[in-house]
Design a protein around this motif. Structure first.
Motif, PDB file in Angstrom:
ATOM      1  N   GLU A 130     -15.884 -27.908  -0.768  1.00 24.28           N
ATOM      2  CA  GLU A 130     -14.445 -28.033  -0.975  1.00 24.28           C
ATOM      3  C   GLU A 130     -14.011 -27.110  -2.105  1.00 24.28           C
ATOM      4  O   GLU A 130     -14.700 -26.979  -3.119  1.00 24.28           O
ATOM      5  N   VAL A 178     -10.319 -26.319  -4.311  1.00 21.99           N
ATOM      6  CA  VAL A 178      -8.927 -26.677  -4.560  1.00 21.99           C
ATOM      7  C   VAL A 178      -8.355 -25.682  -5.561  1.00 21.99           C
ATOM      8  O   VAL A 178      -8.947 -25.443  -6.621  1.00 21.99           O
ATOM      9  N   ARG A 215      -0.182 -26.248  -4.154  1.00 18.19           N
ATOM     10  CA  ARG A 215      -1.624 -26.500  -4.163  1.00 18.19           C
ATOM     11  C   ARG A 215      -2.185 -26.242  -2.775  1.00 18.19           C
ATOM     12  O   ARG A 215      -1.537 -26.555  -1.769  1.00 18.19           O
ATOM     13  N   GLU A 231      -5.845 -26.765  -0.508  1.00 18.64           N
ATOM     14  CA  GLU A 231      -7.173 -27.361  -0.427  1.00 18.64           C
ATOM     15  C   GLU A 231      -7.901 -26.799   0.787  1.00 18.64           C
ATOM     16  O   GLU A 231      -7.345 -26.775   1.891  1.00 18.64           O
ATOM     17  N   ARG A 272     -11.540 -27.044   2.900  1.00 16.59           N
ATOM     18  CA  ARG A 272     -12.758 -27.838   3.095  1.00 16.59           C
ATOM     19  C   ARG A 272     -13.542 -27.315   4.289  1.00 16.59           C
ATOM     20  O   ARG A 272     -12.970 -26.771   5.230  1.00 16.59           O
TER      21      ARG A 272
END
Length: 717
Positions: free
Chosen positions: A661, A663, A674, A676, A678
């Motif tokens: 992951e 971020v 933001r 993210e 994964r």
């Protein structure tokens, strides 16, 4: 601090003495984490090494492309360039000039500009503040845009018409790739930690095997960077529209590497190894022994190019030589200036009178926690060097010998966790990722030793040739060359891996015939090392290299025919002229002009191995959390973090799994975004199972989410 003069158009004039020292932020191939371990020395009196010309810092310029797209760039221009034109230097990468590489850029470009260059740091199409849609690496559009940028720079009234191009990693690669298109205005390049063959030593493959960078580093980070929006301060109110266009046209680019498992057209695109003769401008190829891309590509590029060229390999990892870890770092800015002055200003700097190839001869291999590499600089006038001669040892029943013995067999039963003493192919943190004592892995490998009664040094590629057989059609081979101290400490000098189905061709692999005896030649990665009297040379062989490389479909039993297998070392005789090599001088890293404030500390990166003795499962947890910091000049707050969990059963390669992951967040006033990223990756005997996901948030509200769920057949990988 002295007043800062602001010119019209948003440009700023700063002298180096007006700039406070700041933490360097390295792009490190887009890891986007704050690093304070630069390995270099800040020079308090920076103004003393600043050039004679005052410089305008132009926050953004728009470079038009022929299809109407505009690329964003930051430029540092000598104040008097319109009256006294200068050559232009281009760095062209996707890692966001406005924030991620901002402070790093300010440690190089203004210095070069003060010595009479127009320095331009451009975001590629679809990245940072540039218009357009996100792109995979080395696509034709990127390289065509590069040619257009160079022509545009050369046509400006402040430019002499001569252009140079440089960069680290991506920027070094596209410098080579654009050079192969022969834009007439491009006279010279510097390619740092770059690759000449996009398959053989890529961010996905080495030796026909999938490496860890495909997932933990570039693989999970790059899609997240592509998913970040442009800065509203540059593009205005249309930033959100541009962001949505990027997100809805985003691909999880790791998938492309997993689909193209062999050296096909996807990887040939942008590989200058397809035609080295296409590169005609002067090339300075630079890197370090701890960098997985530069280590093989710098000597290979020198050997194959026909243009004017130089090569430099220090002890460094994936970084510029003046911000290097491990050290010693060097005064790279002065060295690069000598190159540019010679090729772009026709000044006699003496750089082309010096040897073609200069390397750091390591007295000891770099190990975990070693931030300085003992050794000395040596050089060769040409590469390959006619001075270097092979010395052959034979792998026998009793170890390494000067003569071949009778043929005997050595058999290795499979264990999937061999490799943990060197857990990363791409080392980004010396304290947690560099190789450590090899004894744990040596004990679970086939080893062959030779007691040294004399000191000698090597430079180039050691080669191991094995007579072998395996019991499966697809098999991984890992070979390490170590030096063993009298107390047993085993230090890795170099290594290489090979998917044995690629023994003849990366483009057309062929399965092994189980039980059949083959003779396999495996060149190890280039190295420079002094072997010491009283120590032992060790060849260590295994059929796994976890977690740096993903395993074969099935457990593999390996048989090596001792007495017919060999180690060839490239022995370098002493060269008296090495003592007279020009000194590089101490590392100099100008402070950035933007300033940085750390808002929240974070723990150092960690890696832990957890063994379950009941199930023979190894779980490895990696965490790399960054400080939260603010770029003072723009007021932008940045936070980035990475984590990864891998696991594997020692008896079952198909049990290998990974979750990772990344971020990344940016905030300024009411602008709060933001991203993210994964990824999950696992495999069976016949398939790769991949899941990638991108989520985007504005003011903590999810505004976009996409998942890529793919099952991909394994094609002899």
């Amino acid at each position: 601090m002295n007043d800062i003069k602001t010119n019209g158009g948003g440009s700023v004039i700063r002298t180096a003495s007006q700039v406070p020292n700041a933490v360097l932020i390295t792009d490190n191939d887009a890891c986007a984490l704050v690093s304070t371990s630069t390995g270099s020395t800040q020079i308090p009196e920076a103004e003393a090494q600043t050039g004679p010309r005052r410089v305008r810092d132009i926050e953004n310029i728009w470079i038009p492309m022929s299809d109407g797209t505009r690329l964003a760039a930051r430029m540092w221009l000598p104040e008097d360039a319109e009256e006294n034109p200068v050559p232009a230097l281009l760095e062209y990468i996707p890692y966001r000039k406005r924030d991620i590489t901002r402070l790093r850029d300010e440690s190089m470009h203004p210095y070069l500009a003060s010595h009479g260059y127009a320095c331009v740091r451009a975001d590629i199409r679809g990245s940072g503040d540039s218009e357009g849609l996100p792109q995979d690496e080395a696509v034709k559009q990127e390289l065509d845009d590069g040619v257009e940028i160079i022509a545009w720079l050369a046509s400006q009234p402040w430019c002499t018409g001569k252009v140079g191009m440089f960069g680290l990693s991506w920027g070094g690669c596209n410098a080579l790739q654009v050079a192969a298109l022969r834009p007439p205005e491009l006279k010279a390049i510097i390619a740092i930690c770059a690759i000449d063959d996009r398959y053989h030593d890529s961010v996905v493959y080495q030796g026909g095997l999938i490496n860890d960078t495909a997932f933990f580093d570039w693989g999970v980070v790059y899609p997240a960077l592509c998913a970040r929006p442009p800065d509203p301060a540059i593009v205005g109110d249309r930033w959100r529209e541009m962001w949505m266009q990027r997100l809805h046209n985003l691909e999880y680019f790791t998938v492309n590497g997993l689909i193209h498992q062999h050296r096909d057209a996807y990887f040939k695109q942008g590989s200058i190894s397809e035609d080295y003769s296409a590169v005609e401008c002067a090339v300075y190829a630079v890197g370090g022994w701890m960098d997985p891309w530069a280590r093989p590509s710098v000597p290979r590029t020198l050997a194959n190019l026909k243009c004017d060229r130089k090569g430099l390999l220090g002890p460094w990892a994936h970084s510029y030589p003046n911000s290097a870890d491990p050290g010693p770092a060097i005064d790279w800015l002065t060295e690069s200036l000598r190159w540019w002055d010679h090729w772009l200003k026709d000044l006699d700097t003496g750089i082309m009178d010096e040897p073609m190839y200069r390397v750091w001869m390591q007295q000891e291999p770099t190990m975990r926690g070693m931030h300085q590499s003992p050794g000395r600089w040596v050089a060769e006038d040409s590469w390959p060097s006619p001075r270097i001669t092979p010395r052959t040892f034979y792998l026998t029943e009793s170890g390494l010998e000067n003569n071949a013995g009778e043929v005997t067999t050595r058999v290795l039963n499979p264990l999937q966790t061999v490799g943990i003493t060197a857990p990363r192919w791409h080392v980004t943190d010396i304290d947690t990722e560099a190789p450590t004592d090899q004894r744990v892995d040596d004990a679970r490998s086939l080893t062959f030793d030779f007691e040294l009664e004399e000191e000698f040094e090597i430079l180039g590629q050691p080669v191991v040739t094995l007579d072998l057989a395996v019991d499966k059609p697809v098999a991984l081979l890992s070979i390490r060359l170590n030096e063993v101290e009298p107390d047993g400490l085993s230090k890795r000098i170099t290594f290489n891996v090979l998917n044995l189905t690629h023994r003849i061709s990366d483009e057309f692999p062929e399965p092994m015939v189980p039980g059949k005896r083959y003779r396999i030649r495996v060149p190890l990665q280039d190295c420079a090392h002094v072997f010491k009297r009283g120590r032992r040379i060790r060849v260590s062989i295994s059929t796994s290299h976890w977690p740096s490389y993903w395993p074969s479909p099935e457990p593999v039993k390996l048989t090596v025919y001792a007495g017919r297998s060999e180690l060839e070392l490239p022995v370098r005789p002493p060269r008296a002229e090495d003592a007279d090599l020009k000194s590089f001088g101490p590392a100099y890293l100008p402070a950035s002009s933007s300033g940085l404030t750390v808002l929240e500390e974070a723990p150092s990166p960690t890696r832990t191995h957890e063994w379950n003795l009941g199930t023979n499962k190894l779980t490895t947890r990696t965490n790399a959390a960054a400080r939260r910091y603010r770029i003072d000049a723009t007021g932008t707050e940045i936070l980035a973090s990475k984590r990864e969990v891998t696991e594997i059963l020692d008896h079952d390669p198909a049990s290998a799994k990974l979750e990772t992951e990344y971020v990344g967040a940016m905030k300024r006033d009411d602008w709060d975004v933001r991203v993210e990223s994964r990824m999950r990756f696992s495999l069976t005997k016949d398939k790769f199972l991949f899941m990638g996901q991108i989520k985007a948030f504005e003011n903590d509200k999810e505004v976009f989410a996409k998942t890529w769920d793919r099952t991909i057949p394994r094609l002899l990988v």
